[in-house]
Design an enzyme around this catalytic site. Structure first.
Site, PDB file in Angstrom:
ATOM      1  N   SER A   1       0.792  -1.251  -0.020  1.00 41.22           N
ATOM      2  CA  SER A   1       0.137   0.009   0.012  1.00 41.22           C
ATOM      3  C   SER A   1       0.833   1.186  -0.007  1.00 41.22           C
ATOM      4  CB  SER A   1      -0.783   0.058   1.330  1.00 41.22           C
ATOM      5  OG  SER A   1      -1.480   1.463   1.449  1.00 41.22           O
TER       6      SER A   1
ATOM      7  N   THR B   1      -2.787   4.092   1.558  1.00 42.17           N
ATOM      8  CA  THR B   1      -3.622   3.629   2.802  1.00 42.17           C
ATOM      9  C   THR B   1      -2.716   3.585   3.921  1.00 42.17           C
ATOM     10  OG1 THR B   1      -5.065   2.503   1.393  1.00 42.17           O
ATOM     11  CG2 THR B   1      -4.690   1.809   3.861  1.00 42.17           C
TER      12      THR B   1
ATOM     13  N   HIS C   1     -14.204  -1.391   0.378  1.00 41.30           N
ATOM     14  CA  HIS C   1     -13.023  -0.479   0.776  1.00 41.30           C
ATOM     15  C   HIS C   1     -13.601   0.893   1.270  1.00 41.30           C
ATOM     16  CE1 HIS C   1      -9.314   1.765   0.697  1.00 41.30           C
ATOM     17  NE2 HIS C   1      -8.936   1.522  -0.553  1.00 41.30           N
TER      18      HIS C   1
ATOM     19  N   ASN D   1     -14.000  -3.727  -5.536  1.00 41.09           N
ATOM     20  CA  ASN D   1     -14.522  -3.474  -4.278  1.00 41.09           C
ATOM     21  C   ASN D   1     -14.602  -1.904  -4.225  1.00 41.09           C
ATOM     22  OD1 ASN D   1     -11.727  -2.848  -4.597  1.00 41.09           O
ATOM     23  ND2 ASN D   1     -10.848  -3.955  -3.079  1.00 41.09           N
TER      24      ASN D   1
ATOM     25  N   ASP E   1     -11.058   2.812 -12.281  1.00 45.63           N
ATOM     26  CA  ASP E   1      -9.901   2.296 -11.338  1.00 45.63           C
ATOM     27  C   ASP E   1      -9.004   1.331 -12.115  1.00 45.63           C
ATOM     28  OD1 ASP E   1      -8.648   1.762  -9.046  1.00 45.63           O
ATOM     29  OD2 ASP E   1     -10.095   0.571  -8.098  1.00 45.63           O
TER      30      ASP E   1
ATOM     31  N   MET F   1      -4.615  -6.382  -7.595  1.00 45.09           N
ATOM     32  CA  MET F   1      -3.525  -7.356  -7.033  1.00 45.09           C
ATOM     33  C   MET F   1      -4.090  -8.627  -6.872  1.00 45.09           C
ATOM     34  SD  MET F   1      -1.653  -4.980  -4.095  1.00 45.09           S
ATOM     35  CE  MET F   1      -3.270  -4.043  -3.554  1.00 45.09           C
TER      36      MET F   1
ATOM     37  N   CYS G   1      -8.963   6.121  -7.918  1.00 47.41           N
ATOM     38  CA  CYS G   1      -8.337   6.158  -6.473  1.00 47.41           C
ATOM     39  C   CYS G   1      -6.827   5.750  -6.317  1.00 47.41           C
ATOM     40  CB  CYS G   1      -9.085   5.052  -5.935  1.00 47.41           C
ATOM     41  SG  CYS G   1      -8.726   3.419  -6.129  1.00 47.41           S
TER      42      CYS G   1
END
Length: 349
Positions: A73, A76, A151, A195, A261, A266, A303
């Site tokens: 990350s 985050t 999320h 998500n 997005d 991942m 994002c």
């Protein structure tokens, strides 16, 4: 003693009350979600004016927040650590080299032990079952910093971003605790149903914002998530509507915001060639917005991290783009969530 009979030790004769967790926006009422966004907005303005709200000053003093990240990350980690430090707490990062959920010991054991030593667990994991099991057995609040299905912190940041750009244009702004003044707005999601979209759509439904989703055939929102989004309509006076299409131009018609997005999340690296082919007509460009008839002042969100096949440089770096404020807003979303679930023990006000 059988495992399912175990209870956390207390100095009294009874177990502590079950903490409240944030695993998805579905866990929140419309008023609670709107309050989290409004608080994030207020804290952002105050702190960026070189002041600290009294209710946040030292709010996490003496508290440790465990950051259990089984996935890498950038935003985050930085936003969560920054939020904890600003509130006077200590962030403890536990990456995949420090802890492997469910590998060396069960999720049950991990949750029980770590939650006995910290004040909150912020977890970034793979399957939703991992975060659900952590929360089930934790004696402290668990905040979902991303799982394969939801999320919530991103959704709070996204609606803060949208609120900053559009709420002042609405006559209903601030008239009801459950409103962000965004009723009737339209978000067009172009790309993979993932998500980030799922929690965004749940939040939009609660806030009276319409969402049109364009994905290639075979990449639509799963039926059980559609049911969850529809359930979010319950108790909402003017809920947002969800529509799905395989044609990007249809989705962006009359859109106020166009969102995309990554096409390859991942864990999906082995599908790269297949996905690039499937999504090749879903790149966000000015031409797409014009063909579809997006509103004249439409904005763009992503994002991050961004890849060039997902959106043109022209759009990504244009005045329409909200991606960098959106990224910064992850910090304010984290502060708002930590205050609500750790400091105020799940009471969102």
């Amino acid at each position: 003693m059988a495992k399912n009979q175990w209870r956390p030790y207390t100095n009294g004769s009874h177990a502590p009350s079950t903490p409240r967790h944030l695993l998805s926006i579905a866990d929140l009422t419309p008023t609670e979600f709107a309050t989290l966004v409004r608080n994030a907005s207020s804290y952002k303005k105050t702190i960026k004016s070189d002041s600290m709200p009294e209710r946040l000053t030292g709010a996490l003093s003496g508290k440790t927040v465990a950051m259990m990240f089984s996935k890498r990350s950038t935003r985050t980690r930085v936003s969560t650590e920054g939020a904890v430090v600003k509130m006077g707490g200590h962030p403890m990062f536990l990456g995949k080299d420090d802890i492997q959920l469910g590998v060396n010991e069960s999720l049950y054991d991990t949750s029980v032990v770590i939650s006995s030593m910290v004040s909150c667990i912020v977890a970034r994991v793979g399957p939703h079952s991992d975060i659900a099991n952590l929360a089930k057995h934790s004696s402290v609040p668990v905040i979902n910093a991303l799982c394969d299905t939801f999320h919530p912190l991103q959704a709070i940041a996204d609606f803060l971003t949208i609120h900053e750009s559009f709420a002042s244009q609405s006559a209903t702004h601030g008239t009801h605790p459950s409103s962000l003044g965004l009723e009737g707005l339209k978000i067009a999601w172009v790309g993979d149903a993932n998500n980030v979209l799922f929690d965004l759509a749940i939040a939009a439904t609660k806030m009276g914002v319409n969402v049109a989703v364009a994905t290639p055939r075979g990449y639509e929102i799963p039926s059980h998530i559609v049911e969850l989004i529809q359930k979010a309509r319950e108790g909402v006076q003017s809920p947002g509507n969800l529509t799905q299409t395989t044609v990007p131009e249809v989705a962006v018609k009359d859109a106020d915001v166009i969102v995309t997005d990554t096409w390859i999340s991942m864990g999906q690296e082995t599908e790269k060639i297949k996905r690039l082919e499937a999504f090749k007509d879903f790149k966000v460009t000015s031409e797409l917005a014009k063909r579809g008839g997006a509103k004249e002042n439409w904005k763009f969100m992503h994002c991050l991290p961004r890849h060039p096949e997902e959106v043109s440089d022209e759009v990504f770096y244009s005045e329409r783009s909200l991606v960098f404020p959106e990224a910064e807003n992850r910090l304010w979303a984290a502060i708002s969530a930590l205050e609500a679930f750790v400091v105020n023990k799940g009471k969102i006000a």
